[in-house]
Design an enzyme around this catalytic site. Structure first.
Site, PDB file in Angstrom:
ATOM      1  CG  LEU A 246      -3.643   3.562 123.131  1.00  0.00           C
ATOM      2  CD1 LEU A 246      -3.002   3.757 121.764  1.00  0.00           C
ATOM      3  CD2 LEU A 246      -4.195   2.152 123.268  1.00  0.00           C
ATOM      4  CE1 TYR A 247      -8.148   9.871 127.655  1.00  0.00           C
ATOM      5  CE2 TYR A 247      -6.267  11.024 128.609  1.00  0.00           C
ATOM      6  CZ  TYR A 247      -7.613  10.988 128.284  1.00  0.00           C
ATOM      7  OH  TYR A 247      -8.415  12.062 128.560  1.00  0.00           O
ATOM      8  CB  ALA A 248      -1.340  10.882 125.634  1.00  0.00           C
ATOM      9  CB  THR A 250      -6.813   7.916 121.535  1.00  0.00           C
ATOM     10  OG1 THR A 250      -6.953   8.237 122.933  1.00  0.00           O
ATOM     11  CG2 THR A 250      -6.357   6.475 121.391  1.00  0.00           C
ATOM     12  CE  LYS A 251      -9.759  12.336 125.156  1.00  0.00           C
ATOM     13  NZ  LYS A 251     -11.126  12.747 124.793  1.00  0.00           N
TER      14      LYS A 251
END
Length: 435
Positions: A246-248, A250-251
Site C-alpha cells: 500500500l505504501y508503494a 500511495t507513492k
C-alpha cells in the site's frame, strides 16, 4: 444465571400473556424490573470503563490521533512570524527560500541543514507523529534550531496553516518530504498512508497552485513504485503499475497526482525515487538501524531469503548522497508557469532515481555491522513474508547524473562506519533505549 431466568419469563410479544393481579405477582414484577434496570446500568458502566477509561484504549486512541490529527499547535502572532521570517532569510547571493515539510524526519533534517549551511532561507514543518520515537525527532529539531532553522509544528493537512506560512513568506521552492513511511506498517494502519501520502500531498499542491508566485516543488517518491518489476536496474522509463505494498501504491498515486497538477495548473514538479536511505540520525524502523540495536542487545535478527533460498538485496544509499540529489533537484528546478491557480504555459515535470547503483545482500550488511560492532549477530533466517517487501532494488541513475550532476560516492562499508559511530555516541553502546 438466576437473573437470566427472570428475563426469559417475560414474553416476547406483550399483550398475549396476562399477569395475575395478586400482590405477590406485582412484587415479583417490580423486583424483576429493578434487577433488569440494575444490571443494565452495570453493563453500560462496564462498556464506559472498558472503552473510555482503559489505559490501553486511551493510549491507542491518542496514538492514532497524534499520528493523523489535523490539530495544530497554536500559531500566529508577531513572535511566531518573526521566527519564521528570520529562518527564511536568504544569506547568500542567488540563494533560494525553501519550505521543507517533514523537516524533523531523517532526510528532512539533513536536507534542511545542508540548505542552511550554504545560505538558503529554510523553514521546516513537521507534526512530530509517533510512528517511531518522537524524542529522536525532537533531538533533530534541536540540532536544526541551533543552526538557525525554525520548525513549525503542524500537519500538512492543516490547509489554514499552509496558507498562513505562504502569507508570511514567499517561498520560491517547496521540498515536500513529509509522508507516512514504512512498507510493513501499512498492514496495521492503512489509513495513515492515505491521510499523509495522498491527502497531504494534494493539500500541499492545492496551496502551492493558488499562491502567487507559485513555488517550484521537489518531493519524495520512492523506489517502491517499481513493485514487482523483474527488470534491473530500475529505470524511470520502466513500468510502475505493479505495487507490492500500500505504501508503494500511495507513492505511485502521488506521481499521478503530481502529473495532474503540473498539467492543469502549471506547477513545476520534480519527484525523487529514494533507494533505501541510511546513515546517522536515521529511522529506527529501518533494518540497518534495528539490526544494530538488536546485535548489541544479543537479540536474534531476521535475515529474509526469497523463494528457493534467493538472495534479498538492497541498493543502500548513504544520506549525504541523497542530500546532494535533493539539492541538485532544487537548483535545477524551473519556475512554475501558473499564477493564482491558472496555468500560463507548459511547466517542468521530472522524476529521478536516487540510488547507489550497487545492490548489497542483506546478509552482507549484517556481516559489516558485526565487524564494526565487534559482536557476533544471532541470525534467524526466514522466508520473505508477503507484507510488501520486495526481493531486490537496483537503481539506474543515468538521468539523475545527467540532469542533476548526481554521483554517489559513499560505499556501504564507509557509510555504516559513520552510522555506527553516531549510534554509539547517541545511544551509548545500546544502553539508552532505541525504540
Amino acid at each position: 444465571m438466576s437473573q437470566m431466568k427472570h428475563i426469559d419469563n417475560i414474553p416476547s410479544t406483550p399483550g398475549k400473556y396476562k399477569i395475575e393481579k395478586s400482590p405477590y405477582n406485582r412484587l415479583r414484577l417490580q423486583f424483576s424490573l429493578s434487577k433488569i434496570i440494575f444490571w443494565s446500568l452495570v453493563f453500560v458502566g462496564l462498556i464506559f470503563v472498558f472503552f473510555y477509561r482503559s489505559p490501553n484504549s486511551v493510549s491507542n486512541v491518542s496514538s492514532d490521533l497524534s499520528r493523523r490529527s489535523l490539530r495544530t499547535s497554536s500559531y500566529g502572532g508577531p513572535v511566531w512570524e518573526k521566527k519564521i521570517k528570520s529562518s527564511a532569510k536568504i544569506r547568500s547571493k542567488n540563494g533560494i527560500c525553501v519550505l521543507v515539510t517533514g523537516a524533523a524526519g531523517f532526510v528532512g533534517t539533513h536536507v534542511s541543514a545542508a540548505l542552511k549551511r550554504r545560505g538558503d532561507g529554510v523553514v521546516g514543518l513537521d507534526n512530530f507523529n509517533d510512528y517511531y520515537d518522537p524524542s529522536l525527532k525532537r533531538a533533530r529539531q534541536e540540532l536544526l534550531e541551533r543552526s538557525g532553522v525554525y520548525i513549525v509544528e503542524g500537519d500538512i493537512n492543516d490547509v489554514a496553516l499552509l496558507k498562513k506560512l505562504f502569507e508570511v513568506v514567499a517561498f520560491t521552492h517547496v521540498m515536500h518530504l513529509a509522508a507516512q513511511a514504512g512498507v510493513r506498517y501499512a498492514m496495521e494502519n492503512p489509513g495513515s498512508y492515505v491521510h499523509s501520502n495522498i491527502a497531504g500531498l494534494v493539500n500541499v499542491l492545492e496551496v502551492c497552485k493558488s499562491v502567487n508566485p507559485q513555488p517550484a516543488i521537489v518531493w519524495a517518491s520512492s523506489s517502491s513504485v517499481y513493485g514487482l518489476n523483474t527488470k534491473v536496474p530500475f529505470s524511470e522509463r520502466d513500468r510502475t503499475d505493479q505495487p507490492a505494498s500500500l505504501y508503494a501504491a500511495t507513492k505511485k498515486a502521488g506521481e499521478e497526482i503530481a502529473h495532474t497538477y503540473n498539467h492543469i495548473y502549471g506547477l513545476s514538479i520534480t519527484g525523487l525515487r529514494f533507494f533505501t536511505v541510511y546513515g546517522p540520525w536515521g529511522r529506527p524502523d529501518m533494518a540497518y538501524f534495528f539490526f544494530t540495536r538488536d546485535i548489541l542487545k544479543g537479540k536474534s535478527i531476521p535475515i529474509f531469503e526469497a523463494a528457493n533460498h534467493g538472495t534479498v538485496a538492497r541498493d543502500f544509499t548513504y544520506i549525504d548522497d541523497i542530500v546532494k540529489g535533493c539539492v541538485g533537484a532544487l537548483d535545477t528546478a524551473k519556475k512554475s508557469t501558473g499564477s493564482g491557480g491558472k496555468k500560463k504555459g507548459p511547466a517542468q515535470l521530472r522524476v529521478f532515481n536516487l540510488g547507489n547503483t550497487s545492490p548489497v545482500p542483506v546478509s552482507d550488511l549484517v556481516s559489516i555491522l558485526e565487524k564494526l560492532l565487534k559482536v557476533k549477530a544471532k541470525r534467524l533466517v526466514m522466508k520473505l513474508p508477503r507484507n510488501g517487501d520486495v526481493q531486490f532494488t537496483h537503481a539506474n541513475i543515468s538521468s539523475a547524473h545527467k540532469e542533476l550532476g548526481y554521483k554517489p560516492t559513499t560505499d556501504l562499508q564507509t557509510g555504516l562506519k559513520k552510522f555506527v559511530r553516531w549510534y554509539l555516541s547517541y545511544y551509548g553502546n545500546g544502553k539508552k533505549s532505541a525504540q
